[in-house]
Design a protein around this motif. Sequence first.
Motif, PDB file in Angstrom:
ATOM      1  N   GLN A 117       0.799  -1.227   0.000  1.00 17.50           N
ATOM      2  CA  GLN A 117       0.000   0.000   0.000  1.00 17.50           C
ATOM      3  C   GLN A 117       0.833   1.279   0.000  1.00 17.50           C
ATOM      4  O   GLN A 117       0.664   2.137  -0.850  1.00 17.50           O
ATOM      5  N   GLN A 237     -12.182  -5.665  -7.170  1.00 15.27           N
ATOM      6  CA  GLN A 237     -11.641  -4.748  -6.163  1.00 15.27           C
ATOM      7  C   GLN A 237     -12.342  -3.395  -6.208  1.00 15.27           C
ATOM      8  O   GLN A 237     -12.698  -2.819  -5.172  1.00 15.27           O
ATOM      9  N   THR A 238     -12.536  -2.864  -7.411  1.00 12.72           N
ATOM     10  CA  THR A 238     -13.147  -1.544  -7.566  1.00 12.72           C
ATOM     11  C   THR A 238     -14.583  -1.549  -7.063  1.00 12.72           C
ATOM     12  O   THR A 238     -15.038  -0.605  -6.400  1.00 12.72           O
ATOM     13  N   LYS A 241     -14.590  -1.655  -3.246  1.00 14.52           N
ATOM     14  CA  LYS A 241     -14.131  -0.370  -2.700  1.00 14.52           C
ATOM     15  C   LYS A 241     -15.222   0.693  -2.778  1.00 14.52           C
ATOM     16  O   LYS A 241     -15.267   1.617  -1.948  1.00 14.52           O
ATOM     17  N   HIS A 243     -18.285   0.429  -2.109  1.00 10.94           N
ATOM     18  CA  HIS A 243     -19.339   0.248  -1.102  1.00 10.94           C
ATOM     19  C   HIS A 243     -18.970   0.910   0.216  1.00 10.94           C
ATOM     20  O   HIS A 243     -17.828   0.820   0.685  1.00 10.94           O
ATOM     21  N   GLU A 244     -19.958   1.552   0.814  1.00  8.17           N
ATOM     22  CA  GLU A 244     -19.793   2.080   2.168  1.00  8.17           C
ATOM     23  C   GLU A 244     -19.790   0.916   3.161  1.00  8.17           C
ATOM     24  O   GLU A 244     -20.402  -0.126   2.903  1.00  8.17           O
TER      25      GLU A 244
END
Length: 267
Positions: A117, A237-238, A241, A243-244
């Motif tokens: 990261q 992955q997108t 990501k 989603h809250e």
Amino acid sequence: MDVVDRLADVLALEGQLWTSLSKQADEVRGHAGAEAVAARLKELVERHRDALRARLAALGGVEREAPARMPHFSTGAGSSTTEGPAAVLHAWYSALNHLALAYGILHAVAHRSFDSQEEGNTADLAEEHLRAYAGLAQEIDRIISDVVVWELGAAGDECRCRCPSCGLGICLCAPHGTATINQAWRESAPARAGPGIEVRPPREGSPAAHAGLVAGDRIVAVDGEPLPTDLDTMTLQTAIKAHEPGTPVRLEVLRGSERLGVEVIGA
């Protein structure tokens, strides 16, 4: 398998390649393409070693010599069947393949350790180096036939091929060899695995485990977006990501011949 240990191993491999390169670079002089590969390889090894040393130091690791299990990159100099530019390129090609696999392992270990990261992370470093060496290996593929023909000509071995072109004295052995190698790689490329992305054993207590996903399931869609093959990981992955926390990620899962709808709710 520790990231620091893998980093140290790959750095040791790069050191072996540097030693071989230092001894063999002069053996490819005279062929412009081979000289260009040597120069590019020298540049890459220097850059890779510096980057690996910096990353290893940042993680508190120590550089070490290569363990006995690692390959030793050599052309076997001294044997009449292994001397010459083609043999040197062969040795470098072997080294690049060893290193590409080593970087592939390092990349996987780094991601599993979440060293993927922050800026300068190990996963990105491994991917960058792997891509560079894969590109250089392809460059050797592109020139190897020409190097062999050039080397044979320099030794006084004239073309004895009787194909239509060579029969006229227009030798096409080198370009034909290059075309054959390129075609072989294209034809033998493995098909993309699918359908969807295979689920490995979910971590115990994780949202995926609570939702009932099991090893061997294949995720074929996320929020209605198809995932045709296992290369569509960034689509998954997108979508996750976006989603809250606390909102469901809707998956379509293939379990054997059964198609299931699964909702995974992240924290």
